[in-house]
Design a protein around this motif. Structure first.
Motif, PDB file in Angstrom:
ATOM      1  N   ALA A 186      -4.957  -5.192 -12.801  1.00 15.69           N
ATOM      2  CA  ALA A 186      -5.631  -4.037 -12.177  1.00 15.69           C
ATOM      3  C   ALA A 186      -5.443  -2.775 -13.017  1.00 15.69           C
ATOM      4  O   ALA A 186      -6.337  -1.939 -13.091  1.00 15.69           O
ATOM      5  CB  ALA A 186      -5.077  -3.800 -10.770  1.00 15.69           C
ATOM      6  N   HIS A 194       0.829  -1.211   0.000  1.00 14.86           N
ATOM      7  CA  HIS A 194       0.000   0.000   0.000  1.00 14.86           C
ATOM      8  C   HIS A 194       0.864   1.261   0.000  1.00 14.86           C
ATOM      9  O   HIS A 194       0.511   2.253  -0.628  1.00 14.86           O
ATOM     10  CB  HIS A 194      -0.976   0.002   1.173  1.00 14.86           C
ATOM     11  N   CYS A 211      -9.540   3.015  -5.496  1.00 13.74           N
ATOM     12  CA  CYS A 211      -8.486   2.653  -6.444  1.00 13.74           C
ATOM     13  C   CYS A 211      -7.295   3.607  -6.352  1.00 13.74           C
ATOM     14  O   CYS A 211      -7.443   4.812  -6.554  1.00 13.74           O
ATOM     15  CB  CYS A 211      -9.070   2.696  -7.849  1.00 13.74           C
ATOM     16  N   ASN A 254      -9.877  -2.372 -16.303  1.00 10.39           N
ATOM     17  CA  ASN A 254     -10.953  -1.376 -16.317  1.00 10.39           C
ATOM     18  C   ASN A 254     -10.643  -0.213 -17.249  1.00 10.39           C
ATOM     19  O   ASN A 254     -11.545   0.409 -17.792  1.00 10.39           O
ATOM     20  CB  ASN A 254     -11.173  -0.821 -14.900  1.00 10.39           C
ATOM     21  N   THR A 290     -10.562   1.545   0.393  1.00 14.62           N
ATOM     22  CA  THR A 290     -10.255   0.631  -0.720  1.00 14.62           C
ATOM     23  C   THR A 290     -10.352   1.330  -2.068  1.00 14.62           C
ATOM     24  O   THR A 290     -10.413   0.683  -3.107  1.00 14.62           O
ATOM     25  CB  THR A 290     -11.204  -0.579  -0.725  1.00 14.62           C
ATOM     26  N   PHE A 329     -14.465   4.385  -8.891  1.00 14.90           N
ATOM     27  CA  PHE A 329     -13.192   3.905  -8.334  1.00 14.90           C
ATOM     28  C   PHE A 329     -13.327   3.380  -6.910  1.00 14.90           C
ATOM     29  O   PHE A 329     -12.325   3.256  -6.202  1.00 14.90           O
ATOM     30  CB  PHE A 329     -12.160   5.038  -8.376  1.00 14.90           C
ATOM     31  N   TYR A 370       1.821   2.585  -3.356  1.00 11.72           N
ATOM     32  CA  TYR A 370       0.831   3.303  -4.172  1.00 11.72           C
ATOM     33  C   TYR A 370       1.134   4.795  -4.250  1.00 11.72           C
ATOM     34  O   TYR A 370       0.587   5.500  -5.081  1.00 11.72           O
ATOM     35  CB  TYR A 370      -0.597   3.067  -3.652  1.00 11.72           C
TER      36      TYR A 370
HETATM   37  C1  HEM Z   1      -8.521  -1.157  -6.975  1.00  9.17           C
HETATM   38  C2  HEM Z   1     -11.457   0.761 -10.353  1.00  9.17           C
HETATM   39  C3  HEM Z   1      -7.583   1.817 -13.108  1.00  9.17           C
HETATM   40  C4  HEM Z   1      -4.672  -0.102  -9.737  1.00  9.17           C
HETATM   41  C5  HEM Z   1      -9.631  -0.663  -7.643  1.00  9.17           C
HETATM   42  C6  HEM Z   1     -10.975  -0.660  -7.095  1.00  9.17           C
HETATM   43  C7  HEM Z   1     -11.793  -0.151  -8.044  1.00  9.17           C
HETATM   44  C8  HEM Z   1     -10.981   0.200  -9.187  1.00  9.17           C
HETATM   45  C9  HEM Z   1     -13.307   0.025  -7.971  1.00  9.17           C
HETATM   46  C10 HEM Z   1     -11.361  -1.082  -5.700  1.00  9.17           C
HETATM   47  C11 HEM Z   1     -11.835  -2.443  -5.617  1.00  9.17           C
HETATM   48  C12 HEM Z   1     -12.749  -2.621  -4.438  1.00  9.17           C
HETATM   49  O1  HEM Z   1     -12.916  -1.742  -3.587  1.00  9.17           O
HETATM   50  O2  HEM Z   1     -13.358  -3.667  -4.437  1.00  9.17           O
HETATM   51  C13 HEM Z   1     -10.655   1.185 -11.405  1.00  9.17           C
HETATM   52  C14 HEM Z   1     -11.149   1.778 -12.625  1.00  9.17           C
HETATM   53  C15 HEM Z   1     -10.056   2.074 -13.405  1.00  9.17           C
HETATM   54  C16 HEM Z   1      -8.880   1.660 -12.656  1.00  9.17           C
HETATM   55  C17 HEM Z   1     -12.621   2.014 -12.933  1.00  9.17           C
HETATM   56  C18 HEM Z   1      -9.995   2.670 -14.768  1.00  9.17           C
HETATM   57  C19 HEM Z   1     -10.932   3.388 -15.326  1.00  9.17           C
HETATM   58  C20 HEM Z   1      -6.450   1.468 -12.396  1.00  9.17           C
HETATM   59  C21 HEM Z   1      -5.099   1.713 -12.819  1.00  9.17           C
HETATM   60  C22 HEM Z   1      -4.278   1.167 -11.872  1.00  9.17           C
HETATM   61  C23 HEM Z   1      -5.128   0.582 -10.852  1.00  9.17           C
HETATM   62  C24 HEM Z   1      -4.695   2.447 -14.101  1.00  9.17           C
HETATM   63  C25 HEM Z   1      -2.771   1.132 -11.787  1.00  9.17           C
HETATM   64  C26 HEM Z   1      -1.928   1.714 -12.569  1.00  9.17           C
HETATM   65  C27 HEM Z   1      -5.483  -0.614  -8.759  1.00  9.17           C
HETATM   66  C28 HEM Z   1      -4.979  -1.385  -7.643  1.00  9.17           C
HETATM   67  C29 HEM Z   1      -6.083  -1.706  -6.841  1.00  9.17           C
HETATM   68  C30 HEM Z   1      -7.247  -1.108  -7.491  1.00  9.17           C
HETATM   69  C31 HEM Z   1      -3.516  -1.779  -7.403  1.00  9.17           C
HETATM   70  C32 HEM Z   1      -6.079  -2.525  -5.554  1.00  9.17           C
HETATM   71  C33 HEM Z   1      -5.866  -1.596  -4.384  1.00  9.17           C
HETATM   72  C34 HEM Z   1      -5.655  -2.308  -3.080  1.00  9.17           C
HETATM   73  O3  HEM Z   1      -4.641  -2.996  -2.937  1.00  9.17           O
HETATM   74  O4  HEM Z   1      -6.504  -2.143  -2.200  1.00  9.17           O
HETATM   75  N1  HEM Z   1      -9.662  -0.112  -8.904  1.00  9.17           N
HETATM   76  N2  HEM Z   1      -9.285   1.116 -11.465  1.00  9.17           N
HETATM   77  N3  HEM Z   1      -6.435   0.793 -11.197  1.00  9.17           N
HETATM   78  N4  HEM Z   1      -6.843  -0.474  -8.642  1.00  9.17           N
HETATM   79 FE1  HEM Z   1      -8.040   0.426  -9.991  1.00  9.17          FE
END
Ligand code: HEM
Length: 481
Positions: free
Chosen positions: A263, A110, A421, A267, A419, A414, A113
């Motif tokens: 990840a 974390h 993103c 999306n 949690t 997001f 990030y």
């Molecule tokens: C987690 C959406 C792009 C890295 C999440 C979560 C959502 C999300 C909703 C949370 C999951 C939850 O609470 O259940 C999105 C959407 C994106 C996007 C809609 C694009 C439109 C990205 C990008 C990266 C990224 C570009 C990295 C370069 C991550 C990571 C997590 C995460 C590493 C996990 C966080 C953790 O360890 O708690 N994302 N994301 N995401 N996202 Fe994104």
């Protein structure tokens, strides 16, 4: 066993309980068929808070967006890590980051990030711009006359390659581009079965998914990754961290890198697609966005189009309010991420006014933002795409109301709270950069006469994919003098 089959009984103080009459499944089929419609109908019958039996688990839904804050700020009793970790382990074949074998791994990951924000975000966005520009230049050499392609395929190939190179580095061989295409094709195969893995269906029952996943993971082996040139601080920091854990095998480390790749693109690709699709479907929106980009380039003395490199600072990118509004509007229409928390103990959750809800250990608490995104009281004509919805008096609009009260949460693609993103700022920048370059390089139009719907397979799991691809054509813009 009887209660497992027909459902349990409601206790005093608990929200209304909806068991459904189908043994073991409860209301799962109605929910999965059309989640928003189903939830809104239950809200009408039972009020803003209710518990539903879905396939052996109990989910308490909070439908009133003013209640969301009570859930997101209560991270002690409403946890997330443990069940998310289990889902991630079985889906991506990685070891648990919560295991005592890997002390403080979760916290360390974390901390990393931070490399998706601030100065590191500027570097990431600049690199993404350069990489996108190179890919568009390659496309230009092919598009001197009208070039026809499927739009999802186009977005997927451009965004996958640009994101991959930006994050992980360039594959140096003469066929580096081919290697990335290979990884992309495997990723697409794996991703098609992601919803089933996330639901807990064993990988052995999903045809070639296990083999494809293994092959994908091997692409991220130490041997391969050390050859890749450039790459981002965030991935370097993850590599350095994994080296500190002796009990992580070579395969485990590769699986972690693959998880992050998923990840970062799973999306972003459909989100880019919808942003482009809606702009091409709405010429007035595309014209306004083009105008704004042209104006910025002129005012900064930059030429646009093939052969000219565009440089934009973070502030300039942030100030493209029409572009940002158009991106937000497509996220509002296409996102479907359910926000889940697991009750760590029996407790009473205090809500607005004197309201409260008694919650049971082991139940889920759920927020389903699509019902907010499509709420006509918050968004007028919610099914319509309005590119300037998030603009007021020429500036970003961040005030939305329900029942005359200002909403804290009005757009949640997001996730929320702890949690949320970590890649959200980069994701929005990536989509903006893609659209800027596309709009300045090409004229384009959709050539297939059909309206797309959403593929409901991924309901609750992020940005929805289209139910089919659509043909469009694009042509190089004439060069500026
Ligand atoms: C987690 C959406 C792009 C890295 C999440 C979560 C959502 C999300 C909703 C949370 C999951 C939850 O609470 O259940 C999105 C959407 C994106 C996007 C809609 C694009 C439109 C990205 C990008 C990266 C990224 C570009 C990295 C370069 C991550 C990571 C997590 C995460 C590493 C996990 C966080 C953790 O360890 O708690 N994302 N994301 N995401 N996202 Fe994104």
């Amino acid at each position: 066993l009887l209660w497992a089959a027909i459902g349990r009984r409601r206790k005093a103080g608990e929200p209304p309980l909806i068991n459904g009459w189908i043994p073991f499944l409860g209301k799962a089929l109605s929910f999965m068929k059309a989640p928003s419609t189903f939830l809104l109908s239950q809200q009408q019958k039972f009020g803003d808070v209710f518990t539903i039996h879905l396939a052996g688990r109990y989910y308490t839904f909070f439908m009133d967006p003013f209640q969301f804050v009570y859930i997101t700020r209560n991270s002690k009793q409403l946890g997330f890590q443990e069940f998310a970790d289990k889902m991630i382990c079985r889906t991506f074949d990685v070891p648990s980051v919560l295991s005592t074998k890997f002390p403080e791994m979760n916290e360390n990951l974390h901390r990393i990030y931070q490399y998706l924000q601030g100065k590191s975000l500027d570097t990431l966005s600049e690199d993404m711009m350069k990489n996108l520009q190179q890919i568009f230049e390659r496309k230009c050499s092919q598009a001197t006359d009208w070039e026809a392609e499927k739009m999802y395929k186009f977005c997927c190939s451009v965004m996958f390659e640009a994101s991959f190179i930006t994050l992980y580095g360039r594959v140096p061989a003469a066929d580096g581009h081919k290697v990335i295409s290979e990884i992309r094709d495997k990723f697409t195969k794996f991703d098609a079965n992601f919803p089933y893995l996330a639901l807990g269906i064993p990988v052995e029952l999903l045809g070639a998914t296990k083999k494809v996943r293994k092959e994908l993971i091997y692409h991220f082996s130490y041997q391969n990754m050390t050859k890749w040139l450039g790459g981002s601080e965030v991935i370097q920091a993850r590599k350095d961290l994994f080296e500190k854990y002796e009990l992580l095998t070579v395969y485990d480390k590769a699986a972690h890198h693959f998880t992050f790749l998923w990840a970062s693109v799973a999306n972003t690709i459909p989100a880019t697609f919808w942003a482009m699709y809606y702009l091409l479907r709405h010429p007035e929106a595309l014209a306004a966005v083009r105008d704004e980009i042209d104006h910025l380039l002129q005012s900064t003395g930059q030429k646009k189009g093939p052969g000219y490199n565009i440089h934009l600072t973070r502030e300039q990118l942030d100030n493209l309010v029409y572009l940002e509004s158009a991106v937000n509007e497509s996220l509002r229409m296409s996102s479907s991420s359910i926000n889940l928390r697991l009750c760590q103990e029996d407790f009473i959750l205090k809500l607005d006014g004197n309201q409260e809800a008694s919650l049971r250990k082991g139940d889920f608490v759920a927020l389903y933002p699509p019902t907010l995104h499509m709420d006509p009281e918050v968004y007028e004509d919610p099914k319509e795409y309005k590119f300037d919805r998030y603009i007021e008096n020429g500036k970003k609009k961040t005030t939305f109301y329900k029942r005359g009260r200002k909403l804290k949460y009005f757009l949640m693609p997001f996730g929320s709270g702890s949690t949320k993103c970590p890649g959200r700022f980069f994701a929005v920048n990536e989509i903006k950069l893609f659209l800027i370059l596309f709009a300045t390089h090409f004229d384009a139009e959709i050539v297939e006469n059909k309206n797309l719907g959403f593929d409901n397979n991924r309901m609750g799991l992020g940005i929805l994919l289209p139910d089919s691809d659509i043909a469009f054509r694009y042509k190089l813009k004439s060069l500026e003098k």
